[in-house]
Design a protein around this motif. Structure first.
Motif, PDB file in Angstrom:
ATOM      1  N   THR A 136      -0.777  -9.559  -8.179  1.00  0.00           N
ATOM      2  CA  THR A 136      -0.851 -10.255  -6.997  1.00  0.00           C
ATOM      3  C   THR A 136      -0.587 -11.845  -7.250  1.00  0.00           C
ATOM      4  O   THR A 136       0.313 -12.194  -6.484  1.00  0.00           O
ATOM      5  CB  THR A 136      -2.074  -9.840  -6.511  1.00  0.00           C
ATOM      6  N   PRO A 191       0.001  -7.237  -3.206  1.00  0.00           N
ATOM      7  CA  PRO A 191       1.129  -8.209  -2.818  1.00  0.00           C
ATOM      8  C   PRO A 191       1.189  -7.952  -1.030  1.00  0.00           C
ATOM      9  O   PRO A 191       1.583  -8.816  -0.284  1.00  0.00           O
ATOM     10  CB  PRO A 191       2.125  -7.781  -3.562  1.00  0.00           C
ATOM     11  N   TYR A 236       3.186 -12.466  -8.040  1.00  0.00           N
ATOM     12  CA  TYR A 236       3.821 -12.244  -6.851  1.00  0.00           C
ATOM     13  C   TYR A 236       4.183 -13.522  -5.877  1.00  0.00           C
ATOM     14  O   TYR A 236       5.345 -13.994  -5.660  1.00  0.00           O
ATOM     15  CB  TYR A 236       3.252 -11.146  -6.023  1.00  0.00           C
TER      16      TYR A 236
END
Length: 122
Positions: A81, A51, A84
């Motif tokens: 990720t 992230p 996120y």
């Protein structure tokens, strides 16, 4: 601000329209681009894109992010990720780099606020 077109891609080299720098790996966003230096966040092929690698692109206004995993897709993109980005209301595409660049350029040509992280080798 529009997202800049990626003018060329070959093994280890990328050029962004309007920028004189030749990148190995790069970040692009509406209105700009820069080198993606993995050392800034401790990124490696595994576990891959974090992230923290994406924060700048998100803060610069990208509503869609395209991640290029490399020519041979060696760069990993963990589920955390992707989560996120989705939690921040960002659409995400994870593709082999040549396909990612083509998709990014198509979205940018439509005038979308698209950003990207692209790995130009393995």
């Amino acid at each position: 601000m529009s997202s800049p077109e990626i003018a060329s891609l070959s093994w280890g080299q990328m050029k962004v329209k309007g920028c004189s720098t030749t990148y190995k790996d790069c970040k692009v966003w509406p209105g700009g681009s820069r080198t993606w230096d993995w050392r800034e966040t401790g990124t490696n092929h595994s576990p891959g894109v974090q992230p923290a690698d994406l924060e700048e692109v998100v803060k610069k206004g990208a509503k869609t992010v395209v991640i290029g995993r490399g020519m041979s897709e060696a760069l990993q993109v963990p589920a955390s990720t992707v989560e996120y980005l989705k939690k921040n209301g960002i659409d995400v595409l994870v593709l082999q780099t040549e396909k990612a660049v083509a998709e990014y350029n198509a979205l940018a040509a439509q005038g979308l606020k698209v950003g990207g992280l692209f790995h130009s080798t393995c």
